[in-house]
Design a protein around this motif. Structure first.
Motif, mmCIF file in Angstrom:
data_model
loop_
_atom_site.group_PDB
_atom_site.id
_atom_site.type_symbol
_atom_site.label_atom_id
_atom_site.label_comp_id
_atom_site.label_asym_id
_atom_site.label_seq_id
_atom_site.Cartn_x
_atom_site.Cartn_y
_atom_site.Cartn_z
ATOM 1 N N GLU A 1 -41.213 -17.197 -82.061
ATOM 2 C CA GLU A 1 -42.094 -16.599 -83.067
ATOM 3 C C GLU A 1 -43.460 -17.269 -83.083
ATOM 4 O O GLU A 1 -44.465 -16.609 -83.358
ATOM 5 N N SER A 2 -43.539 -18.543 -82.774
ATOM 6 C CA SER A 2 -44.842 -19.213 -82.730
ATOM 7 C C SER A 2 -45.677 -18.708 -81.555
ATOM 8 O O SER A 2 -46.897 -18.737 -81.602
ATOM 9 N N GLU A 3 -45.006 -18.220 -80.513
ATOM 10 C CA GLU A 3 -45.713 -17.694 -79.342
ATOM 11 C C GLU A 3 -46.201 -16.264 -79.544
ATOM 12 O O GLU A 3 -47.300 -15.922 -79.098
ATOM 13 N N ILE A 4 -45.378 -15.416 -80.197
ATOM 14 C CA ILE A 4 -45.739 -13.995 -80.245
ATOM 15 C C ILE A 4 -45.861 -13.406 -81.643
ATOM 16 O O ILE A 4 -46.366 -12.306 -81.801
ATOM 17 N N GLY A 5 -45.402 -14.087 -82.668
ATOM 18 C CA GLY A 5 -45.505 -13.580 -84.031
ATOM 19 C C GLY A 5 -44.141 -13.448 -84.689
ATOM 20 O O GLY A 5 -43.108 -13.596 -84.044
ATOM 21 N N GLN A 6 -44.164 -13.134 -85.984
ATOM 22 C CA GLN A 6 -42.918 -13.053 -86.753
ATOM 23 C C GLN A 6 -42.075 -11.875 -86.284
ATOM 24 O O GLN A 6 -42.534 -10.745 -86.234
ATOM 25 N N LEU A 7 -40.806 -12.155 -85.972
ATOM 26 C CA LEU A 7 -39.897 -11.136 -85.454
ATOM 27 C C LEU A 7 -38.880 -10.676 -86.487
ATOM 28 O O LEU A 7 -38.326 -9.584 -86.356
ATOM 29 N N PHE A 8 -38.633 -11.503 -87.501
ATOM 30 C CA PHE A 8 -37.640 -11.167 -88.520
ATOM 31 C C PHE A 8 -38.144 -11.551 -89.904
ATOM 32 O O PHE A 8 -38.845 -12.545 -90.060
ATOM 33 N N PHE A 9 -37.752 -10.751 -90.886
ATOM 34 C CA PHE A 9 -37.894 -11.125 -92.284
ATOM 35 C C PHE A 9 -36.602 -11.821 -92.664
ATOM 36 O O PHE A 9 -35.520 -11.318 -92.356
ATOM 37 N N ARG A 10 -36.706 -12.959 -93.299
ATOM 38 C CA ARG A 10 -35.516 -13.688 -93.740
ATOM 39 C C ARG A 10 -35.124 -13.161 -95.111
ATOM 40 O O ARG A 10 -35.908 -13.220 -96.046
ATOM 41 N N LYS A 11 -33.945 -12.610 -95.219
ATOM 42 C CA LYS A 11 -33.417 -12.068 -96.476
ATOM 43 C C LYS A 11 -32.224 -12.902 -96.907
ATOM 44 O O LYS A 11 -31.632 -13.624 -96.103
ATOM 45 N N HIS A 12 -31.825 -12.770 -98.169
ATOM 46 C CA HIS A 12 -30.687 -13.545 -98.662
ATOM 47 C C HIS A 12 -29.378 -13.119 -98.004
ATOM 48 O O HIS A 12 -28.429 -13.880 -97.966
ATOM 49 N N ASN A 13 -29.327 -11.908 -97.475
ATOM 50 C CA ASN A 13 -28.093 -11.428 -96.841
ATOM 51 C C ASN A 13 -28.215 -11.288 -95.322
ATOM 52 O O ASN A 13 -27.434 -10.588 -94.703
ATOM 53 N N GLY A 14 -29.195 -11.946 -94.721
ATOM 54 C CA GLY A 14 -29.335 -11.900 -93.264
ATOM 55 C C GLY A 14 -30.782 -11.718 -92.836
ATOM 56 O O GLY A 14 -31.705 -12.012 -93.583
ATOM 57 N N LEU A 15 -30.948 -11.235 -91.647
ATOM 58 C CA LEU A 15 -32.273 -11.037 -91.072
ATOM 59 C C LEU A 15 -32.563 -9.552 -90.919
ATOM 60 O O LEU A 15 -31.673 -8.780 -90.559
ATOM 61 N N GLU A 16 -33.803 -9.191 -91.163
ATOM 62 C CA GLU A 16 -34.238 -7.818 -90.952
ATOM 63 C C GLU A 16 -35.411 -7.865 -89.972
ATOM 64 O O GLU A 16 -36.360 -8.624 -90.176
ATOM 65 N N PRO A 17 -35.363 -7.087 -88.900
ATOM 66 C CA PRO A 17 -36.446 -7.141 -87.917
ATOM 67 C C PRO A 17 -37.764 -6.613 -88.482
ATOM 68 O O PRO A 17 -37.785 -5.660 -89.248
ATOM 69 N N THR A 18 -38.841 -7.255 -88.081
ATOM 70 C CA THR A 18 -40.175 -6.757 -88.406
ATOM 71 C C THR A 18 -40.499 -5.637 -87.424
ATOM 72 O O THR A 18 -39.778 -5.446 -86.428
ATOM 73 N N PRO A 19 -41.574 -4.888 -87.653
ATOM 74 C CA PRO A 19 -41.958 -3.885 -86.654
ATOM 75 C C PRO A 19 -42.173 -4.486 -85.257
ATOM 76 O O PRO A 19 -41.783 -3.898 -84.256
ATOM 77 N N LEU A 20 -42.746 -5.705 -85.202
ATOM 78 C CA LEU A 20 -42.910 -6.370 -83.909
ATOM 79 C C LEU A 20 -41.569 -6.689 -83.275
ATOM 80 O O LEU A 20 -41.376 -6.503 -82.067
ATOM 81 N N GLY A 21 -40.624 -7.157 -84.083
ATOM 82 C CA GLY A 21 -39.281 -7.445 -83.575
ATOM 83 C C GLY A 21 -38.590 -6.210 -83.025
ATOM 84 O O GLY A 21 -37.941 -6.258 -81.984
ATOM 85 N N THR A 22 -38.760 -5.091 -83.726
ATOM 86 C CA THR A 22 -38.177 -3.833 -83.257
ATOM 87 C C THR A 22 -38.812 -3.394 -81.950
ATOM 88 O O THR A 22 -38.117 -2.958 -81.030
ATOM 89 N N MET A 23 -40.138 -3.526 -81.844
ATOM 90 C CA MET A 23 -40.826 -3.165 -80.598
ATOM 91 C C MET A 23 -40.350 -4.022 -79.430
ATOM 92 O O MET A 23 -40.159 -3.527 -78.320
ATOM 93 N N LEU A 24 -40.187 -5.313 -79.671
ATOM 94 C CA LEU A 24 -39.737 -6.212 -78.612
ATOM 95 C C LEU A 24 -38.333 -5.864 -78.154
ATOM 96 O O LEU A 24 -38.028 -5.919 -76.962
ATOM 97 N N TYR A 25 -37.480 -5.481 -79.086
ATOM 98 C CA TYR A 25 -36.096 -5.153 -78.732
ATOM 99 C C TYR A 25 -36.006 -3.867 -77.925
ATOM 100 O O TYR A 25 -35.234 -3.774 -76.993
ATOM 101 N N VAL A 26 -36.792 -2.889 -78.305
ATOM 102 C CA VAL A 26 -36.736 -1.581 -77.639
ATOM 103 C C VAL A 26 -37.375 -1.760 -76.295
ATOM 104 O O VAL A 26 -37.029 -1.633 -75.272
#
Length: 65
Positions: A40-65
């Motif tokens: 994340e320090s290299e490319i940006g925030q990939l997940f939002f940290r939630k109390h019940n787990g992680l939710e991908p950010t739009p950047l995280g979703t783009m990277l996965y696809v």
């Protein structure tokens, strides 16, 4: 960014949890968290940290696809 980081990212993305992903990858949760923070320090925030787990950010979703 390394292939290993991308592999770990994809397992985290699919698991939506560092604890579940670390269990699947046979790595400590702290180690996996450190790897994710480095990525994340290299490319940006990939997940939002939630109390019940992680939710991908739009950047995280783009990277996965």
């Amino acid at each position: 960014m390394t292939f290993r980081q991308l592999k770990y990212f994809s397992v985290i993305f699919e698991s939506k949890s560092l604890v579940k992903a670390s269990s699947k990858l046979y790595i400590s949760q702290q180690g996996l968290s450190r790897i994710l923070m480095t990525l994340e320090s290299e490319i940006g925030q990939l997940f939002f940290r939630k109390h019940n787990g992680l939710e991908p950010t739009p950047l995280g979703t783009m990277l996965y696809v």
